[in-house]
Design a protein around this motif. Sequence first.
Motif, PDB file in Angstrom:
ATOM      1  N   SER A   1       0.735  -1.434  -0.062  1.00  0.00           N
ATOM      2  CA  SER A   1       0.129   0.018  -0.046  1.00  0.00           C
ATOM      3  C   SER A   1       0.812   1.456  -0.040  1.00  0.00           C
ATOM      4  O   SER A   1       0.683   2.207  -0.890  1.00  0.00           O
TER       5      SER A   1
ATOM      6  N   GLU B   1      -7.232   5.566  -1.932  1.00  0.00           N
ATOM      7  CA  GLU B   1      -7.273   5.577  -0.601  1.00  0.00           C
ATOM      8  C   GLU B   1      -8.518   4.601  -0.305  1.00  0.00           C
ATOM      9  O   GLU B   1      -8.506   3.625   0.714  1.00  0.00           O
TER      10      GLU B   1
ATOM     11  N   ASP C   1      -6.027  -0.268   1.216  1.00  0.00           N
ATOM     12  CA  ASP C   1      -6.138  -0.834   2.592  1.00  0.00           C
ATOM     13  C   ASP C   1      -6.640  -2.315   2.311  1.00  0.00           C
ATOM     14  O   ASP C   1      -6.974  -3.184   3.297  1.00  0.00           O
TER      15      ASP C   1
ATOM     16  N   SER D   1      -6.889  -6.359   1.792  1.00  0.00           N
ATOM     17  CA  SER D   1      -6.158  -7.402   2.138  1.00  0.00           C
ATOM     18  C   SER D   1      -6.699  -8.712   2.070  1.00  0.00           C
ATOM     19  O   SER D   1      -8.041  -8.612   1.865  1.00  0.00           O
TER      20      SER D   1
ATOM     21  N   SER E   1      -9.340  -8.209   5.031  1.00  0.00           N
ATOM     22  CA  SER E   1     -10.634  -7.258   4.559  1.00  0.00           C
ATOM     23  C   SER E   1     -11.520  -8.027   3.849  1.00  0.00           C
ATOM     24  O   SER E   1     -12.847  -7.802   3.911  1.00  0.00           O
TER      25      SER E   1
END
Length: 592
Positions: free
Chosen positions: A400, A532, A536, A538, A541
């Motif tokens: 990231s 954004e 994040d 992954s 998530s």
Amino acid sequence: MAIPTSNGASSSSKKRKRVAVEEPTRRPKPRPKDVPVVTKAVILRPAPKPKKTASSPSDGSDDDDDEDMESGSDEENDIAGHQVEMLQLEEEIINAKTATARTKALGTLLKKLEDESEEVVIMTAVGLCRTFCRLMSRNQLTRQKDHSPEELKMVKEGKEAYINYLNNLGSLLEGGEGTSLKLAMRLLKEESIHMKPSEDYYFPFLTYGLIIKYILFSDSSDLVTVFATEYVYENLDLRLEFFKAIPNISKDVPASNTTFSENLCSILYELKGFPTTSEELADSALYISAPSKKKHPLFQITTHQRYFQETWLAFLSRPLPSKQRDILTILPKRIIPHFPNPRLLMDYLTDTYNTGGVTALLALQGLFNLMMSHNLDYPNFFPKLYALLDKDLMHVKYRSRFFRLLELFLNSSHLPAVLVASFVKRMARLCLSAPPSAIVIVIPFAYNLMRLHPTCTFMLHRVLGKEVNYETLRKDGFVDPFNEEEVDPMKTGALDSSLWEFETLQSHYHPNVATLAKILSEQFTKQQYNMEDFLDHSYTSMLEAEMEKKTTKDPVVEYIVPKKILYTEDKKDDDSQLISRENVLLDFWDFE
């Protein structure tokens, strides 16, 4: 007569633990009016044990209690005896008429600093600090025109004893003793008042350099923090002299001394709010008296920036791999803006890039800052950035951060379309072997780049318009014009190729990837995507999103569930509809 001394090498070898202090129970003897106030020292004494009452039952431990009380009483008597002796020696030193008498008394006190008892050492250190402050206030450590030969001898030997005492304080600082720091800083202030050669501004840089050296050698991180927060950060003069001292001290310290480097790093890393104008300096706090001249170098921002730069360059020349990432993170905003000549960092950043990984990426961030803000000409920047795009990047935890910085580096419409096309094509090729959590980052990123550089959309139209059917052309021996082995992004031939990899992703097994890939086949009506929202992502998530997704209908499941999977059937299954067949999965586990 020679003064019995213990040099810095021998004193520094004795590590002493910090001793807690409390208010003294004995009232000190009244002092003359000219005695400066000194940091109070406190000696721990064992609390007296309560006496047994007549009604308390006897359990056979009375003898032990009596012995403990006698032992505690003996310790108290010893401490009290040392206090009385020390006060007598102080008076002898102050009122001595000959160099021999003063030297003898000073030698006796200095020898007590080598005592085995921590309490005696701290008590003696405080007493000597008080003594030397009184000598300074009476001008008995500086040469005067009306001094007699005997008085000049007393001044000379008194200075030798004072230097010896400072080295012993350095031993305590190196051992992490907090009281010694207060004593040393108190002596520094007294020197600036009573030992200056003239009426103008005087800073005792030799004494301060000795304090800095021993603190940076200390194994106590708490002591280093106290020194930085209570003195260096808070006082303008102490901070400037700290910057002046570090380059010279660092030259004499071997590169293998990691304690020195780590302590210096902790002080410099936490230094925030560095002034940017001379007006800010005028309002800053000072530890010693301010100079009379308003245009003194102490109040010139160029002076502070010059020594700030020299200190950082001296520190960065020392090996400290464990702190490289932390330093590179603060470099663009907290270090480079205060450098008079930021280009001096180019060699450091170039060498750091060669270490690879996220460290190399952060080094490129510093170089990019120099290119954009300080007109640094660095033609190898984009080839080095292009080299960081490899298959391992899609699987590392700093993925990231890489794309955040990559967006910063490529977010310019003035970049050549050939260069941007190479980055888009390289990322598309990496998506073929990347996990879904990485692909959902690359597709919006590629969309933003092609939206900013419309020329690159021709790579997409070739495959979507069926001008190039690579599945068919491969059978005929066709080769993609994109040269994956080329290290120069200006020579890869990516602009003549197509993004057939993104069309392949439209049939990806993961629904999020397939949905995102289909936006590239539609009109580019969206200005850009906010990265954004994707950076994040992954495995965790994405799994949580699937678990929390609300389903409108029940998923389809197999009607007949096999009862035996990893072992052979011993008998015919009761379910007649289950077809009996060989267990292929079981054969995979047969290693014979």
